[in-house]
Structures are given as C-alpha cells and as structure tokens.
Write an enzyme that holds these catalytic residues in place. Structure first.
Site, PDB file in Angstrom:
ATOM      1  N   VAL A   1      52.087 -23.913  14.349  1.00  0.00           N
ATOM      2  CA  VAL A   1      52.815 -22.899  14.231  1.00  0.00           C
ATOM      3  C   VAL A   1      54.882 -23.139  14.577  1.00  0.00           C
ATOM      4  O   VAL A   1      55.570 -22.258  14.263  1.00  0.00           O
ATOM      5  CB  VAL A   1      52.249 -21.563  15.205  1.00  0.00           C
ATOM      6  CG1 VAL A   1      52.757 -20.531  14.355  1.00  0.00           C
ATOM      7  CG2 VAL A   1      50.915 -22.348  14.563  1.00  0.00           C
ATOM      8  N   CYS A   2      54.718 -23.381  15.846  1.00  0.00           N
ATOM      9  CA  CYS A   2      56.433 -23.304  16.175  1.00  0.00           C
ATOM     10  C   CYS A   2      57.565 -24.497  14.966  1.00  0.00           C
ATOM     11  O   CYS A   2      58.235 -23.058  15.269  1.00  0.00           O
ATOM     12  CB  CYS A   2      56.381 -24.486  17.423  1.00  0.00           C
ATOM     13  SG  CYS A   2      55.281 -23.319  18.771  1.00  0.00           S
ATOM     14  N   PRO A   3      56.548 -24.957  14.603  1.00  0.00           N
ATOM     15  CA  PRO A   3      57.795 -25.465  13.897  1.00  0.00           C
ATOM     16  C   PRO A   3      58.548 -24.695  12.359  1.00  0.00           C
ATOM     17  O   PRO A   3      59.171 -24.668  12.095  1.00  0.00           O
ATOM     18  CB  PRO A   3      57.575 -26.570  13.402  1.00  0.00           C
ATOM     19  CG  PRO A   3      56.026 -26.776  13.768  1.00  0.00           C
ATOM     20  CD  PRO A   3      55.957 -25.948  14.835  1.00  0.00           C
TER      21      PRO A   3
END
Length: 187
Positions: free
Chosen positions: A46-48
């Site tokens: 999810v972070c990228p």
C-alpha cells in the site's frame, strides 16, 4: 491526549532527497506549512501507492508553500535503494526521512511498538511548528493526496481568516462560515 494544537517535539534524522542524504530536524518544519506522512515500511504494497500519489501531487503542495516529509522506521539507505529500484518511488522529489530509532514516530505517537513500524499517520504542521491536522488509518487503508491537499487548503484558509471556519466538503473559493449566535440551529 490529542496532538492537535501541540508543538512538534525536537528531532534530528538523516533523509534521502533528490539523490542525496541530508540532515532534517524539527527546525526544518518551522517557517512553512509541512506534511509529515508516516508509513509502515519500504518495499511494501500500500505504501508505494500512497507515496506515488503524493509525488504526483507534490507540485500542488509546493505551490501552497507546503513541504512533504515521508517518514518510516527504515533507514535513509533503504529509502535510497527503494527509490532506485521502484518506478513508483522513483517519482518522489520530496524528503524521505529515516527513523530507525523510532524517535520521530514516537514523537508523533504513531509507533506500533510490537512491530517497530509506524501507523499510517498524516500530520499537517503550521509554520509555527504546531500540529493542525492529525489522521491515522489502519494499515490496509491507503490515503488520498487529493483529500489531503483539500484539508491543507482548509487549514491554511482558517489560519489566515480568523473567525471563519470551513464546513464539510469545503473547497477553495467556496463559502465559509462565521460561527455566531445567529447561526445556532440554522445550519
């Protein structure tokens, strides 16, 4: 205790920005609006998507005089490696702060102690170093840079227009409210 309207705590860290390692301190956040954007870890899923969304909107934040600081408990070396290997992260021109000791993450009260990782915490800090917006979401819920941009504009508007407030869904240029006895029960 809520961090709203509290001053940021002192910190010093090493960050990766535009191909270089730089030092970042709490003093760097003062004198301008800042977004401190915590995420759990480099090389995740999810972070990228969130960080790329911020990168795609970075110019709009900069046009408002806002600097972005992405923070995880990874090192600045890990940030560079991720930047160099991921097309999404390679777009980033804002500061990626390494917080391997967790000092900054704890200062903003978003440390998941048992994991040594940060929650998805978003903080908008005014030019005086005072936190104006706090949002923390569960690990599986990605954030939207467009919505963050709207909130920053609202915070800046309220700061520059004492006595006015921005209603739900307010967008730049729309009508605001001036709280008064005359409005009680009429909204």
């Amino acid at each position: 205790m809520s961090l709203i309207n509290t001053a940021i705590k002192p910190f010093k860290a090493t960050a990766f920005k535009n191909g270089k390692f730089i030092d970042v301190t709490d003093a760097d956040l003062k004198g301008k609006w800042s977004v401190v954007f915590f995420y759990p870890a480099d090389f995740t899923f999810v972070c990228p998507t969130e960080l790329e969304d911020l990168a795609d909107n970075y110019a709009a934040f900069q046009a408002l005089g806002v600097e972005i600081y992405a923070v995880s408990t990874d090192t600045h070396f890990s940030h560079k490696a991720w930047h160099d290997t991921s097309p999404a992260i390679g777009k980033i021109g804002y500061t990626m702060v390494g917080d391997p000791t967790g000092t900054i993450t704890r200062n903003f009260d978003v440390m998941i102690e048992e994991a040594g990782l940060a929650d998805r915490g978003t903080f908008v800090v005014d030019p005086n170093g005072v936190i104006q917006i706090v949002e923390v979401t569960a690990g599986g819920i990605g954030r939207d840079a467009g919505e963050l941009l709207r909130k920053v504009k609202a915070a800046q508007y309220v700061a520059s227009h004492p006595g006015e407030v921005c209603p739900a869904k307010w967008k730049e240029g729309e009508k605001t409210l001036a709280p008064s006895l005359d409005l009680v029960g009429k909204i």
